[in-house]
Design a protein around this motif. Sequence first.
Motif, PDB file in Angstrom:
ATOM      1  N   LEU A 154      -8.813   6.843 -12.665  1.00 38.53           N
ATOM      2  CA  LEU A 154      -8.022   5.758 -12.133  1.00 38.53           C
ATOM      3  C   LEU A 154      -8.827   4.477 -12.095  1.00 38.53           C
ATOM      4  CD1 LEU A 154      -6.235   7.472  -9.134  1.00 38.53           C
ATOM      5  CD2 LEU A 154      -5.462   7.231 -11.479  1.00 38.53           C
ATOM      6  N   PRO A 155      -8.170   3.330 -12.356  1.00 39.94           N
ATOM      7  CA  PRO A 155      -8.870   2.059 -12.216  1.00 39.94           C
ATOM      8  C   PRO A 155      -9.175   1.788 -10.756  1.00 39.94           C
ATOM      9  CG  PRO A 155      -6.543   1.708 -12.671  1.00 39.94           C
ATOM     10  CD  PRO A 155      -6.804   3.177 -12.818  1.00 39.94           C
ATOM     11  N   SER A 156     -10.210   1.043 -10.529  1.00 44.92           N
ATOM     12  CA  SER A 156     -10.620   0.763  -9.158  1.00 44.92           C
ATOM     13  C   SER A 156      -9.575  -0.091  -8.479  1.00 44.92           C
ATOM     14  CB  SER A 156     -11.972   0.036  -9.162  1.00 44.92           C
ATOM     15  OG  SER A 156     -11.872  -1.171  -9.889  1.00 44.92           O
ATOM     16  N   ARG A 157      -9.314   0.213  -7.193  1.00 40.60           N
ATOM     17  CA  ARG A 157      -8.342  -0.538  -6.433  1.00 40.60           C
ATOM     18  C   ARG A 157      -8.973  -0.948  -5.123  1.00 40.60           C
ATOM     19  NH1 ARG A 157      -5.537   3.918  -8.219  1.00 40.60           N
ATOM     20  NH2 ARG A 157      -5.689   4.949  -6.202  1.00 40.60           N
ATOM     21  N   SER A 158      -8.455  -2.004  -4.558  1.00 37.60           N
ATOM     22  CA  SER A 158      -8.981  -2.498  -3.295  1.00 37.60           C
ATOM     23  C   SER A 158      -8.658  -1.513  -2.198  1.00 37.60           C
ATOM     24  CB  SER A 158      -8.346  -3.865  -2.965  1.00 37.60           C
ATOM     25  OG  SER A 158      -8.585  -4.772  -4.010  1.00 37.60           O
ATOM     26  N   PRO A 159      -9.512  -1.383  -1.198  1.00 36.99           N
ATOM     27  CA  PRO A 159      -9.209  -0.471  -0.100  1.00 36.99           C
ATOM     28  C   PRO A 159      -7.980  -0.920   0.658  1.00 36.99           C
ATOM     29  CG  PRO A 159     -11.124  -1.815   0.410  1.00 36.99           C
ATOM     30  CD  PRO A 159     -10.799  -2.072  -1.015  1.00 36.99           C
ATOM     31  N   GLY A 194      -3.663   3.862  -2.331  1.00 31.33           N
ATOM     32  CA  GLY A 194      -4.325   2.619  -2.702  1.00 31.33           C
ATOM     33  C   GLY A 194      -3.384   1.438  -2.587  1.00 31.33           C
ATOM     34  N   VAL A 195      -3.920   0.264  -2.836  1.00 24.66           N
ATOM     35  CA  VAL A 195      -3.169  -0.984  -2.775  1.00 24.66           C
ATOM     36  C   VAL A 195      -2.587  -1.272  -4.150  1.00 24.66           C
ATOM     37  CG1 VAL A 195      -3.288  -3.457  -2.297  1.00 24.66           C
ATOM     38  CG2 VAL A 195      -4.618  -1.858  -0.913  1.00 24.66           C
ATOM     39  N   ALA A 196      -1.280  -1.414  -4.206  1.00 21.37           N
ATOM     40  CA  ALA A 196      -0.607  -1.662  -5.480  1.00 21.37           C
ATOM     41  C   ALA A 196      -0.586  -3.130  -5.849  1.00 21.37           C
ATOM     42  CB  ALA A 196       0.819  -1.121  -5.431  1.00 21.37           C
ATOM     43  N   SER A 197      -0.511  -4.007  -4.849  1.00 21.49           N
ATOM     44  CA  SER A 197      -0.479  -5.444  -5.123  1.00 21.49           C
ATOM     45  C   SER A 197      -1.051  -6.178  -3.924  1.00 21.49           C
ATOM     46  CB  SER A 197       0.956  -5.906  -5.398  1.00 21.49           C
ATOM     47  OG  SER A 197       0.995  -7.296  -5.661  1.00 21.49           O
ATOM     48  N   ALA A 198      -1.635  -7.333  -4.182  1.00 27.12           N
ATOM     49  CA  ALA A 198      -2.264  -8.110  -3.109  1.00 27.12           C
ATOM     50  C   ALA A 198      -1.841  -9.580  -3.151  1.00 27.12           C
ATOM     51  CB  ALA A 198      -3.789  -8.014  -3.204  1.00 27.12           C
ATOM     52  N   GLU A 199      -0.704  -9.876  -3.768  1.00 27.37           N
ATOM     53  CA  GLU A 199      -0.241 -11.263  -3.877  1.00 27.37           C
ATOM     54  C   GLU A 199       1.249 -11.333  -3.587  1.00 27.37           C
ATOM     55  OE1 GLU A 199      -1.270 -12.500  -7.784  1.00 27.37           O
ATOM     56  OE2 GLU A 199      -3.435 -12.454  -7.423  1.00 27.37           O
ATOM     57  N   THR A 229       0.839  -1.193   0.000  1.00 29.00           N
ATOM     58  CA  THR A 229       0.000   0.000   0.000  1.00 29.00           C
ATOM     59  C   THR A 229       0.878   1.248   0.000  1.00 29.00           C
ATOM     60  OG1 THR A 229      -1.617  -1.227   1.328  1.00 29.00           O
ATOM     61  CG2 THR A 229      -1.926   1.147   1.131  1.00 29.00           C
ATOM     62  N   PHE A 230       0.485   2.232  -0.805  1.00 27.36           N
ATOM     63  CA  PHE A 230       1.221   3.489  -0.882  1.00 27.36           C
ATOM     64  C   PHE A 230       0.409   4.608  -0.243  1.00 27.36           C
ATOM     65  CE2 PHE A 230       3.396   1.163  -4.243  1.00 27.36           C
ATOM     66  CZ  PHE A 230       4.711   1.544  -4.043  1.00 27.36           C
ATOM     67  N   PHE A 231       1.133   5.547   0.369  1.00 24.78           N
ATOM     68  CA  PHE A 231       0.555   6.738   0.965  1.00 24.78           C
ATOM     69  C   PHE A 231       1.291   7.953   0.408  1.00 24.78           C
ATOM     70  CE2 PHE A 231      -0.271   3.301   3.793  1.00 24.78           C
ATOM     71  CZ  PHE A 231      -1.480   3.554   4.413  1.00 24.78           C
ATOM     72  N   LYS A 232       0.560   9.046   0.277  1.00 25.68           N
ATOM     73  CA  LYS A 232       1.168  10.302  -0.138  1.00 25.68           C
ATOM     74  C   LYS A 232       0.790  11.383   0.864  1.00 25.68           C
ATOM     75  CE  LYS A 232       0.837  13.913  -3.645  1.00 25.68           C
ATOM     76  NZ  LYS A 232       0.211  14.326  -4.917  1.00 25.68           N
ATOM     77  N   ASN A 233       1.798  11.997   1.456  1.00 22.27           N
ATOM     78  CA  ASN A 233       1.576  13.019   2.490  1.00 22.27           C
ATOM     79  C   ASN A 233       0.648  12.495   3.577  1.00 22.27           C
ATOM     80  OD1 ASN A 233       3.233  14.822   1.123  1.00 22.27           O
ATOM     81  ND2 ASN A 233       1.529  15.704  -0.024  1.00 22.27           N
ATOM     82  N   ARG A 234       0.857  11.203   3.906  1.00 17.41           N
ATOM     83  CA  ARG A 234       0.173  10.502   4.990  1.00 17.41           C
ATOM     84  C   ARG A 234      -1.325  10.331   4.741  1.00 17.41           C
ATOM     85  NH1 ARG A 234       4.057  13.051   9.760  1.00 17.41           N
ATOM     86  NH2 ARG A 234       5.845  11.779   9.133  1.00 17.41           N
TER      87      ARG A 234
END
Length: 360
Positions: free
Chosen positions: A323-328, A231-236, A222-227
Amino acid sequence: MSRRSRNSRVWRYVWGGMRRDADEWSRDRSEFSDSDSEADFSAVVVPPVPSAVPVTGESYCGCDSQAENSYNPRLRGFHQVKDCHCGEDDQEFDWVWDGNGGSTATLLSCEDRKVNFHSDYSCGTAAIRGSRELAEGQHFWEIKMTSPVYGTDMMVGIGTFDVNLDKYRHSFCSLLGKDADSWGLSYTGLLHHKGDKMNFSSRFGQGSIIGIHLDTWHGTLTFFKNRKCIGVASAELQNKKFYPMACSTAAKSSMKVIRSCSASTSLLYLCCARLRQLMPDCMDTLDVLPLPPGLRQLLHNKLGWVLSLNSGSREEAAEGPELPSRSPAPPSAGPSSSESDSEGCTTDLEACRRKRCRWT
């Protein structure tokens, strides 16, 4: 009067000759053009050229030092007046940059927490990895952009030990995510993996704080920007061992690790993650909850980063297609509406107080 008329006739002759030359050129071009020999470039999408002007307006804070960076075209460089230390509160770090695990064009400072890329000039892509392998558990770190962000690419992400950090030292590219062993988030907002890229967030620039949460238990990145959660970049990502990484093609660029912490996936962590999920983003979890002072201090020291993660409403990209939908991103928290934090704070505060009454 005769002089004016003579000048007007001369200009008519000149313009008439120019029109005849243009008509002859277009006629000759149409005669010799061949549809089989000339390609149709109307449908070709030309990729944008990386900008030499740094990204601005994406800083974590509003310090004047960020506005004092100026670009001088005569000197062909950037002038930075002073550094900003906003958001740099941690004193203990689980890992720093590895001086032996980086490209030849990297230089470390600030107790190996700050990496400087291409100190004199840039002739390719430089990269570096962290000093510690991210094994089982929860890992969170933040990297602050401490220099102007520009050029072909400046990236943060993760990768295995097999990633060759010196492979592209003589070419400009997006190194992280170029293969299957790494994931990288570019300053342009693109997420790279296996040579593919997708729109993931808005851009980040000098002063931006990029947070990365690697959950080896659930296998998520998961990535954060300025806290605030992107979104989640990968789940595997289960049963894999990674290192934190960063790369840059920009001359005299730098990044700084301002937080690096980890925790085991224990019941204590899961409870803290659930508490952060229940609390609104505009509230400090440790200050709101009716906890004994000793327990509050213990949670602050061991899992304060979990309770401070802001992942209520993921940021929307400022440019490009939707943006494409991403998992929370776990742990998630806060309102799902598009209102700002200040606008939704009152309602969330009242709801939180009602919850406190039920808990107590």
